[in-house]
Write a protein that holds these residues in place. Sequence first.
Motif, PDB file in Angstrom:
ATOM      1  N   LEU A   5       0.829  -1.213   0.000  1.00  0.00           N
ATOM      2  CA  LEU A   5       0.000   0.000   0.000  1.00  0.00           C
ATOM      3  C   LEU A   5       0.862   1.261   0.000  1.00  0.00           C
ATOM      4  CD1 LEU A   5      -2.774   1.413   0.260  1.00  0.00           C
ATOM      5  CD2 LEU A   5      -2.531   1.230   2.743  1.00  0.00           C
ATOM      6  N   HIS A  20       1.274   3.917  -2.957  1.00  0.00           N
ATOM      7  CA  HIS A  20       0.971   5.332  -2.724  1.00  0.00           C
ATOM      8  C   HIS A  20       2.123   6.205  -3.238  1.00  0.00           C
ATOM      9  CE1 HIS A  20      -1.008   8.598  -0.342  1.00  0.00           C
ATOM     10  NE2 HIS A  20       0.210   9.103  -0.425  1.00  0.00           N
ATOM     11  N   SER A  75       2.174   6.274  -6.919  1.00  0.00           N
ATOM     12  CA  SER A  75       1.070   7.061  -7.493  1.00  0.00           C
ATOM     13  C   SER A  75       1.368   8.557  -7.451  1.00  0.00           C
ATOM     14  CB  SER A  75      -0.251   6.754  -6.776  1.00  0.00           C
ATOM     15  OG  SER A  75      -0.359   7.469  -5.561  1.00  0.00           O
ATOM     16  N   GLU A  76       2.324   8.953  -6.617  1.00  0.00           N
ATOM     17  CA  GLU A  76       2.707  10.374  -6.602  1.00  0.00           C
ATOM     18  C   GLU A  76       3.405  10.783  -7.905  1.00  0.00           C
ATOM     19  OE1 GLU A  76       3.360  11.057  -1.810  1.00  0.00           O
ATOM     20  OE2 GLU A  76       5.075  10.465  -3.017  1.00  0.00           O
ATOM     21  N   ILE A 135      -1.330  -1.295  -5.046  1.00  0.00           N
ATOM     22  CA  ILE A 135      -2.492  -0.981  -4.207  1.00  0.00           C
ATOM     23  C   ILE A 135      -3.523  -2.116  -4.284  1.00  0.00           C
ATOM     24  CG2 ILE A 135      -4.417   0.631  -3.865  1.00  0.00           C
ATOM     25  CD1 ILE A 135      -2.418   2.826  -4.958  1.00  0.00           C
ATOM     26  N   ASP A 144     -10.978  -1.058   4.148  1.00  0.00           N
ATOM     27  CA  ASP A 144     -10.763   0.386   4.043  1.00  0.00           C
ATOM     28  C   ASP A 144     -10.381   0.990   5.386  1.00  0.00           C
ATOM     29  OD1 ASP A 144     -11.076   0.854   1.315  1.00  0.00           O
ATOM     30  OD2 ASP A 144     -13.263   0.818   1.472  1.00  0.00           O
ATOM     31  N   ALA A 155      -6.873   0.204   5.940  1.00  0.00           N
ATOM     32  CA  ALA A 155      -5.972   0.962   5.075  1.00  0.00           C
ATOM     33  C   ALA A 155      -5.907   2.429   5.485  1.00  0.00           C
ATOM     34  CB  ALA A 155      -6.411   0.842   3.618  1.00  0.00           C
ATOM     35  N   PHE A 156      -7.026   2.990   5.882  1.00  0.00           N
ATOM     36  CA  PHE A 156      -7.100   4.444   6.040  1.00  0.00           C
ATOM     37  C   PHE A 156      -7.050   4.931   7.483  1.00  0.00           C
ATOM     38  CE2 PHE A 156      -8.708   3.600   1.845  1.00  0.00           C
ATOM     39  CZ  PHE A 156      -8.152   4.619   1.096  1.00  0.00           C
ATOM     40  N   ALA A 161      -2.141  12.578   4.077  1.00  0.00           N
ATOM     41  CA  ALA A 161      -2.790  12.679   2.765  1.00  0.00           C
ATOM     42  C   ALA A 161      -3.712  11.492   2.539  1.00  0.00           C
ATOM     43  CB  ALA A 161      -1.733  12.745   1.659  1.00  0.00           C
ATOM     44  N   LEU A 162      -3.178  10.302   2.779  1.00  0.00           N
ATOM     45  CA  LEU A 162      -3.925   9.073   2.508  1.00  0.00           C
ATOM     46  C   LEU A 162      -5.308   9.099   3.158  1.00  0.00           C
ATOM     47  CD1 LEU A 162      -3.560   6.009   1.403  1.00  0.00           C
ATOM     48  CD2 LEU A 162      -3.198   5.469   3.812  1.00  0.00           C
ATOM     49  N   GLU A 187      -6.918  11.743   4.634  1.00  0.00           N
ATOM     50  CA  GLU A 187      -7.556  13.063   4.812  1.00  0.00           C
ATOM     51  C   GLU A 187      -9.073  13.022   4.634  1.00  0.00           C
ATOM     52  OE1 GLU A 187      -5.791  16.399   2.564  1.00  0.00           O
ATOM     53  OE2 GLU A 187      -7.850  17.029   2.159  1.00  0.00           O
ATOM     54  N   VAL A 188      -9.524  12.477   3.519  1.00  0.00           N
ATOM     55  CA  VAL A 188     -10.960  12.482   3.245  1.00  0.00           C
ATOM     56  C   VAL A 188     -11.670  11.429   4.093  1.00  0.00           C
ATOM     57  CG1 VAL A 188     -12.733  12.244   1.464  1.00  0.00           C
ATOM     58  CG2 VAL A 188     -10.518  13.254   0.881  1.00  0.00           C
ATOM     59  N   TYR A 189     -11.105  10.241   4.149  1.00  0.00           N
ATOM     60  CA  TYR A 189     -11.739   9.152   4.906  1.00  0.00           C
ATOM     61  C   TYR A 189     -11.965   9.564   6.352  1.00  0.00           C
ATOM     62  CZ  TYR A 189     -12.704   4.413   6.551  1.00  0.00           C
ATOM     63  OH  TYR A 189     -13.295   3.310   7.099  1.00  0.00           O
ATOM     64  N   THR A 241      -3.735  10.592  -4.117  1.00  0.00           N
ATOM     65  CA  THR A 241      -3.172  10.237  -2.814  1.00  0.00           C
ATOM     66  C   THR A 241      -4.191  10.397  -1.683  1.00  0.00           C
ATOM     67  OG1 THR A 241      -2.338  12.487  -2.614  1.00  0.00           O
ATOM     68  CG2 THR A 241      -0.795  10.823  -3.448  1.00  0.00           C
ATOM     69  N   ARG A 242      -5.294  11.079  -1.955  1.00  0.00           N
ATOM     70  CA  ARG A 242      -6.255  11.349  -0.874  1.00  0.00           C
ATOM     71  C   ARG A 242      -7.602  10.660  -1.061  1.00  0.00           C
ATOM     72  NH1 ARG A 242      -6.175  17.718  -0.710  1.00  0.00           N
ATOM     73  NH2 ARG A 242      -5.658  17.505  -2.910  1.00  0.00           N
ATOM     74  N   PRO A 276     -10.710   8.409  -0.837  1.00  0.00           N
ATOM     75  CA  PRO A 276     -11.107   7.894   0.477  1.00  0.00           C
ATOM     76  C   PRO A 276     -11.367   6.390   0.612  1.00  0.00           C
ATOM     77  CG  PRO A 276     -12.943   9.015  -0.541  1.00  0.00           C
ATOM     78  CD  PRO A 276     -11.791   9.147  -1.488  1.00  0.00           C
ATOM     79  N   LYS A 320      -9.332   4.920  -4.874  1.00  0.00           N
ATOM     80  CA  LYS A 320      -7.933   5.247  -5.150  1.00  0.00           C
ATOM     81  C   LYS A 320      -7.505   4.583  -6.465  1.00  0.00           C
ATOM     82  CE  LYS A 320      -3.632   5.360  -2.407  1.00  0.00           C
ATOM     83  NZ  LYS A 320      -3.470   6.810  -2.192  1.00  0.00           N
ATOM     84  N   LEU A 322      -6.767   6.661  -9.978  1.00  0.00           N
ATOM     85  CA  LEU A 322      -5.443   6.404 -10.562  1.00  0.00           C
ATOM     86  C   LEU A 322      -5.567   5.901 -12.003  1.00  0.00           C
ATOM     87  CD1 LEU A 322      -2.409   6.192 -10.020  1.00  0.00           C
ATOM     88  CD2 LEU A 322      -2.863   4.240  -8.551  1.00  0.00           C
TER      89      LEU A 322
END
Lengths: 253, 309
Positions: free
Chosen positions: A17, A21, A24-25, A47, A66, A69-70, A240-241, A243-245, B57-58, B60, B65, B69
């Motif tokens: 993971l 990540h 993916s940047e 991922i 999830d 992961a988050f 970052a990973l 943030e939303v979750y 990267t964010r 949820p 993701k 991607l």
Amino acid sequence: MKDVLREILLSTADDELILGHRDSEWTAFAPFIEEDIAISSLAQDEIAHASVYLQLLHDLTGEDPDRLAFLREPEERRNAWLLERPKGDWAYTVVRHVAYDLFDDIRLRHLARSSFRPLAEVVERLQREESYHLAHGRLWLERLAQGKGEARQRLEKALSAVLEDVPGLFEEGAGVEEAVAQGLLPTRPRQWWEEWREAWGGLLIPLGLGAWVPEELSLPAAPGGRQGRHTDQLEELLGALSEVYRSDPAAAW
Amino acid sequence: MEDKDRLLEFEERIARGEKIEAEDWMPQEYRKQALRLILTHANSEIMGALPEGEWITRAPTLQRKLAVLAKVQDEVGHAQLLYRVAEDLAVPLGKTREDFLADLIEGRAKFHNVFSYPAPTWADVGVIAFFVDGAALVTQSALLETSYGPYARILKRICSEEAVHLKHGEDIVLTLAGGTPAQRAMLQDGINRWWRPLLHFFGPPDQDSPNLEQAKRWKIRIKTNEELRQQFLNRYVPKIWGMGLQVPDPHIRKDEDGVWHYSDPGWDEFWQVIQGHGPLTRERLALRRLAHDGGQWVRALLAGEVEVA
């Protein structure tokens, strides 16, 4: 047994993971368009593999993939430090990938003999994809090794930086003895070192990079990623990973 | 053959519905217009990777993701295809992908207005994939009949992938619309912010579109800006209403003839944006430059591969 298996699955899932990540940047930022597409595929593979392992864990313990992961805190993460390092330049990205892919290849071969059947079964499929990653990395390493000047400097810097973190891949988490005794893990991770060294040397020596093939495995005295101790770089990544979750873990996203 | 005769023959071919290929004779103006259209598309794909790329990267969930991607990867892949088509067309001009990318970074080339706007929330990922890609699909589907053969052929593939992106975007949008009050508010806010740029996306009113008439005559383009905008409104306004959300235009309505009426979306802003003065045009181009410059040594290494091998 569950706790021991959980450690094995988490360390494998977290490596994938976190590296996925970092890969993916590069999406939209790779050195050129074709490579942008390739690294995005690697990121997706890693991922997706992480989610396969987390799904196995879900089947075992009922935990939500999830959420795993988050939402886990840094001290609950089991990836090696090598994977949490920032993406760096292209040389670092290539060298880290090769070092890790070789390790992962060996790990998968051992896990394929795990007494935990569901794990042994998924490993076979993942091995095929990972072998493509190795081919990609090997090609790049060859190109980089041919470079002079700036490219050479970057390669050497990357090799040194990656080698500092490689031992951490072989660090053993909690319950390793028990895992080996039960056949969940056919061999101890530190016993994989010789295989890794041989594979790594097999790649580097023909490229004239023999100076970067270490002899001994020198595990750091202090605990590292496999025991839940991490760098600030992971914390930043997790910021970052998740943030939303984290803004509403109960919501559907 | 005289150029005049060639032009006549060329226009007859177009009238018969034949496709023009890269190696065929074509008027310079045709080459110029087709190239501009394809490059704007290519540049938009690569610039379009940035606002959504910020959310990879964010994203949820693991599934989201992977989906974001894969979607951004598709856009980059489209850019690759489009630059290749553009390179073939630009052979007589001696221009390559490196030149196109340099033009883009230096602000000498255009890309779609929408990619100069910020994407500050997760809802923007849904709004972009559903509405912005939806708008792009409207224009690109209309171009499937374009007279320039190589472009028409790759548009087929692009459109089929965009249709998948739409599903992905719709899924995000519907999840938010059916979610918590905060999620719904985030979605409504996204729609509000993107509404005017979306209307702008199709280009100015037809009388202000200088190249349109000739582009239509040569079937480089098939439909007018307003026709495309109407098609978009017809498809998307009911979707917004269907989710119980607002279209941020008190005057939006469809008359008995099926024509949508909407408030003036402020064309000054559109002109500002496409002349390089959008809210984030500079920042996004700076990111593109960062990627380009950061990869310079890698490209140089590959270019010298034969020499050092």
